[in-house]
Design a protein around this motif. Structure first.
Motif, PDB file in Angstrom:
ATOM      1  N   TRP A 211     -10.717 -14.858  -1.247  1.00 18.66           N
ATOM      2  CA  TRP A 211     -10.732 -16.290  -1.460  1.00 18.66           C
ATOM      3  C   TRP A 211      -9.611 -16.681  -2.418  1.00 18.66           C
ATOM      4  CZ3 TRP A 211     -13.976 -19.882   0.682  1.00 18.66           C
ATOM      5  CH2 TRP A 211     -15.140 -19.438   1.286  1.00 18.66           C
ATOM      6  N   PRO A 212      -9.126 -17.902  -2.356  1.00 18.92           N
ATOM      7  CA  PRO A 212      -8.374 -18.429  -3.496  1.00 18.92           C
ATOM      8  C   PRO A 212      -9.289 -18.474  -4.724  1.00 18.92           C
ATOM      9  CG  PRO A 212      -8.044 -19.802  -1.548  1.00 18.92           C
ATOM     10  CD  PRO A 212      -9.172 -18.856  -1.228  1.00 18.92           C
ATOM     11  N   ALA A 213      -8.695 -18.562  -5.904  1.00 21.72           N
ATOM     12  CA  ALA A 213      -9.478 -18.483  -7.139  1.00 21.72           C
ATOM     13  C   ALA A 213     -10.550 -19.574  -7.211  1.00 21.72           C
ATOM     14  CB  ALA A 213      -8.561 -18.576  -8.353  1.00 21.72           C
ATOM     15  N   SER A 214     -11.702 -19.199  -7.747  1.00 20.11           N
ATOM     16  CA  SER A 214     -12.818 -20.135  -7.899  1.00 20.11           C
ATOM     17  C   SER A 214     -12.555 -21.110  -9.042  1.00 20.11           C
ATOM     18  CB  SER A 214     -14.111 -19.378  -8.200  1.00 20.11           C
ATOM     19  OG  SER A 214     -14.409 -18.445  -7.198  1.00 20.11           O
ATOM     20  N   GLY A 215     -12.950 -22.353  -8.826  1.00 18.67           N
ATOM     21  CA  GLY A 215     -12.913 -23.378  -9.860  1.00 18.67           C
ATOM     22  C   GLY A 215     -14.221 -24.151  -9.841  1.00 18.67           C
TER      23      GLY A 215
ATOM     24  N   GLY B   9     -29.558 -32.314  -5.534  1.00 21.53           N
ATOM     25  CA  GLY B   9     -30.118 -31.101  -6.119  1.00 21.53           C
ATOM     26  C   GLY B   9     -29.143 -30.408  -7.049  1.00 21.53           C
ATOM     27  N   ILE B  10     -27.853 -30.553  -6.778  1.00 18.32           N
ATOM     28  CA  ILE B  10     -26.796 -30.062  -7.664  1.00 18.32           C
ATOM     29  C   ILE B  10     -25.766 -31.171  -7.816  1.00 18.32           C
ATOM     30  CG2 ILE B  10     -27.055 -27.597  -7.165  1.00 18.32           C
ATOM     31  CD1 ILE B  10     -24.766 -27.856  -5.135  1.00 18.32           C
ATOM     32  N   GLU B  11     -24.980 -31.080  -8.892  1.00 20.67           N
ATOM     33  CA  GLU B  11     -23.950 -32.088  -9.139  1.00 20.67           C
ATOM     34  C   GLU B  11     -22.568 -31.473  -9.317  1.00 20.67           C
ATOM     35  OE1 GLU B  11     -25.024 -34.143 -12.736  1.00 20.67           O
ATOM     36  OE2 GLU B  11     -25.653 -32.284 -13.731  1.00 20.67           O
ATOM     37  N   ALA B  12     -22.481 -30.165  -9.130  1.00 22.40           N
ATOM     38  CA  ALA B  12     -21.203 -29.464  -9.251  1.00 22.40           C
ATOM     39  C   ALA B  12     -21.318 -28.149  -8.496  1.00 22.40           C
ATOM     40  CB  ALA B  12     -20.846 -29.220 -10.709  1.00 22.40           C
ATOM     41  N   VAL B  13     -20.164 -27.563  -8.177  1.00 21.47           N
ATOM     42  CA  VAL B  13     -20.132 -26.331  -7.392  1.00 21.47           C
ATOM     43  C   VAL B  13     -19.060 -25.404  -7.943  1.00 21.47           C
ATOM     44  CG1 VAL B  13     -19.827 -25.315  -5.091  1.00 21.47           C
ATOM     45  CG2 VAL B  13     -20.831 -27.604  -5.318  1.00 21.47           C
ATOM     46  N   LEU B  14     -19.425 -24.160  -8.190  1.00 19.71           N
ATOM     47  CA  LEU B  14     -18.450 -23.116  -8.509  1.00 19.71           C
ATOM     48  C   LEU B  14     -17.971 -22.528  -7.192  1.00 19.71           C
ATOM     49  CD1 LEU B  14     -17.018 -21.264 -10.629  1.00 19.71           C
ATOM     50  CD2 LEU B  14     -18.968 -19.704 -10.367  1.00 19.71           C
ATOM     51  N   THR B  15     -16.730 -22.845  -6.830  1.00 14.61           N
ATOM     52  CA  THR B  15     -16.142 -22.308  -5.609  1.00 14.61           C
ATOM     53  C   THR B  15     -14.660 -22.663  -5.625  1.00 14.61           C
ATOM     54  OG1 THR B  15     -16.448 -22.069  -3.200  1.00 14.61           O
ATOM     55  CG2 THR B  15     -16.489 -24.316  -4.085  1.00 14.61           C
TER      56      THR B  15
ATOM     57  N   SER C 278     -15.551 -35.716  -6.974  1.00  9.61           N
ATOM     58  CA  SER C 278     -14.247 -36.360  -7.173  1.00  9.61           C
ATOM     59  C   SER C 278     -13.198 -35.500  -7.849  1.00  9.61           C
ATOM     60  CB  SER C 278     -14.439 -37.631  -8.024  1.00  9.61           C
ATOM     61  OG  SER C 278     -15.032 -37.289  -9.278  1.00  9.61           O
ATOM     62  N   ASP C 279     -13.616 -34.380  -8.462  1.00 10.79           N
ATOM     63  CA  ASP C 279     -12.691 -33.596  -9.284  1.00 10.79           C
ATOM     64  C   ASP C 279     -12.768 -32.112  -8.948  1.00 10.79           C
ATOM     65  OD1 ASP C 279     -11.807 -35.318 -12.083  1.00 10.79           O
ATOM     66  OD2 ASP C 279     -13.421 -36.126 -10.852  1.00 10.79           O
ATOM     67  N   PHE C 280     -11.588 -31.465  -8.969  1.00 14.19           N
ATOM     68  CA  PHE C 280     -11.539 -30.003  -8.881  1.00 14.19           C
ATOM     69  C   PHE C 280     -10.878 -29.485 -10.147  1.00 14.19           C
ATOM     70  CE2 PHE C 280      -9.395 -25.976  -7.871  1.00 14.19           C
ATOM     71  CZ  PHE C 280     -10.512 -25.211  -7.545  1.00 14.19           C
ATOM     72  N   ASN C 281     -11.590 -28.597 -10.834  1.00 16.32           N
ATOM     73  CA  ASN C 281     -11.152 -28.069 -12.125  1.00 16.32           C
ATOM     74  C   ASN C 281     -10.809 -26.588 -11.963  1.00 16.32           C
ATOM     75  OD1 ASN C 281     -12.190 -30.494 -13.979  1.00 16.32           O
ATOM     76  ND2 ASN C 281     -13.785 -30.037 -12.471  1.00 16.32           N
ATOM     77  N   ALA C 282      -9.531 -26.260 -12.062  1.00 15.80           N
ATOM     78  CA  ALA C 282      -9.037 -24.921 -11.727  1.00 15.80           C
ATOM     79  C   ALA C 282      -9.186 -23.982 -12.919  1.00 15.80           C
ATOM     80  CB  ALA C 282      -7.584 -24.994 -11.274  1.00 15.80           C
ATOM     81  N   ILE C 283     -10.396 -23.476 -13.111  1.00 16.40           N
ATOM     82  CA  ILE C 283     -10.649 -22.594 -14.257  1.00 16.40           C
ATOM     83  C   ILE C 283     -10.195 -21.160 -14.002  1.00 16.40           C
ATOM     84  CG2 ILE C 283     -12.567 -24.017 -15.067  1.00 16.40           C
ATOM     85  CD1 ILE C 283     -14.476 -21.846 -13.936  1.00 16.40           C
TER      86      ILE C 283
END
Length: 350
Positions: free
Chosen positions: A155-159, A211-217, A232-237
């Motif tokens: 996969w590309p890196a998870s964010g 049920g969730i408000e964010a996703v680690l992927t 609305s946002d992708f955070n590249a951690i």
């Protein structure tokens, strides 16, 4: 070799030309192994990097066997199997080949959690090197369970996908976020979030119902799932570069002629190399798609946030090393020393 029943029209599949039927059933016993029909299960949709890599493998098998080996790819979990089901489904020959998220197999052997260890290998080059070091250990688990490891699909890196910027520990506090394996769950708990481990098929329904408000992927997975309809946002951690594993039932493999067996192994080697090249370009493509849909991309995130996440993750890495034992120590020492950790052996599936 038995064939898993072909699903109804609801199944999305990529089908390659079938081998010519025998002229009479009485000839079957006297003919050598020549043709085979196999089903290939993938939980992700047809446009995903993994399904595209699997289709590329099928094309190579068809070309190298002159159509003797007929593989049907079933995407979107249409056979009813998720990644967590694949290990035993392939071992039992309920499906002959499967593409499985490695972390979903962590309950079978902790070695499968290696690629998703947080902040250990957070770019493609280091993830590839870690895979090369650990590949014999992955292959051994499959071999001990009547299977063959064919190739990896990175996969590309998870964010973090969310309804807001998640660029600080404060933003993570209490966040109802999906994780994909126990590494992620433990890390996010340590960071103050409220994670829920979900299979891919359950993510969008949980987003839709709150049920969730964010996703680690990854940005890739979010694009495939049209996450912009909910987030609305992708955070590249740069959390990790997790792998999918493509594995095959050993009896199905050994039912092939020797020439076809070697062709399948060659196609697997080529696909392995192909997938690692493709993933390098994927992030730029994903980001362009996200921008078209108005997703705010936070890349990079602040260094202090990244460092705090890595600190929260360290107990998870330590626990994994303890539970996995000598294998873990040897693999990580080789990785950190920059060694390949193994003899130069290109054999793919033995």
């Amino acid at each position: 070799m038995s064939r898993f029943p072909t699903p109804t029209g609801a199944s999305r599949c990529i089908h390659r030309a079938a081998a010519l039927p025998l002229l009479a059933l009485g000839l079957a016993a006297s003919l050598p192994a020549h043709s085979a029909g196999m089903d290939f299960s993938n939980e992700y949709n047809a446009s995903s990097i993994h399904a595209q890599g699997d289709a590329w493998f099928i094309d190579r098998v068809e070309a190298l066997t002159d159509g003797d080996v007929d593989i049907t790819l079933h995407t979107g979990g249409s056979l009813g199997f998720r990644s967590g089901d694949h290990f035993y489904a392939v071992a039992d020959n309920a499906v002959q080949i499967a593409d499985s998220l490695s972390g979903a197999l962590g309950g079978i052997d902790p070695i499968f959690l290696l690629s998703s260890l947080p902040f250990v290998a957070d770019d493609v080059a280091s993830a590839h090197r870690l895979y090369d070091i650990a590949r014999p250990e992955y292959a051994k688990v499959f071999e001990d369970n009547d299977q063959i490891l064919l190739y990896a699909s990175p996969w590309p890196a998870s964010g973090i996908w969310a309804e807001k910027p998640v660029t600080s520990m404060e933003a993570l506090d209490g966040l109802k976020i999906r994780s994909y394996d126990r590494n992620g769950t433990a890390t996010l708990v340590n960071a103050g979030a409220s994670p829920v481990k979900l299979s891919w098929a359950d993510v969008v329904p949980q987003l839709a119902t709150g049920g969730i408000e964010a996703v680690l992927t990854s940005a890739e997975a979010g694009a495939n799932g049209s996450f912009w309809e909910h987030l609305s946002d992708f955070n590249a951690i740069q959390y990790a570069v997790p792998l999918n594993m493509v594995h095959m039932n050993r009896d199905a493999f050994e039912s092939l002629s020797e020439d076809d067996q070697q062709a399948v192994l060659q196609a697997a080697r080529e696909t392995d190399a192909h997938n690692w090249e493709v993933v390098k370009e994927r992030v730029a493509e994903n980001y362009a798609q996200l921008e078209e849909h108005g997703v705010a991309i936070h890349d990079p995130v602040p260094a202090e946030f990244h460092d705090a996440l890595a600190e929260a993750a360290q107990p998870v890495v330590d626990d994994w090393v303890e539970s996995t034992g000598e294998r873990a120590t040897r693999i990580l020492e080789a990785f950190h020393q920059g060694s390949d950790g193994q003899e130069s052996d290109e054999e793919t599936a033995q």
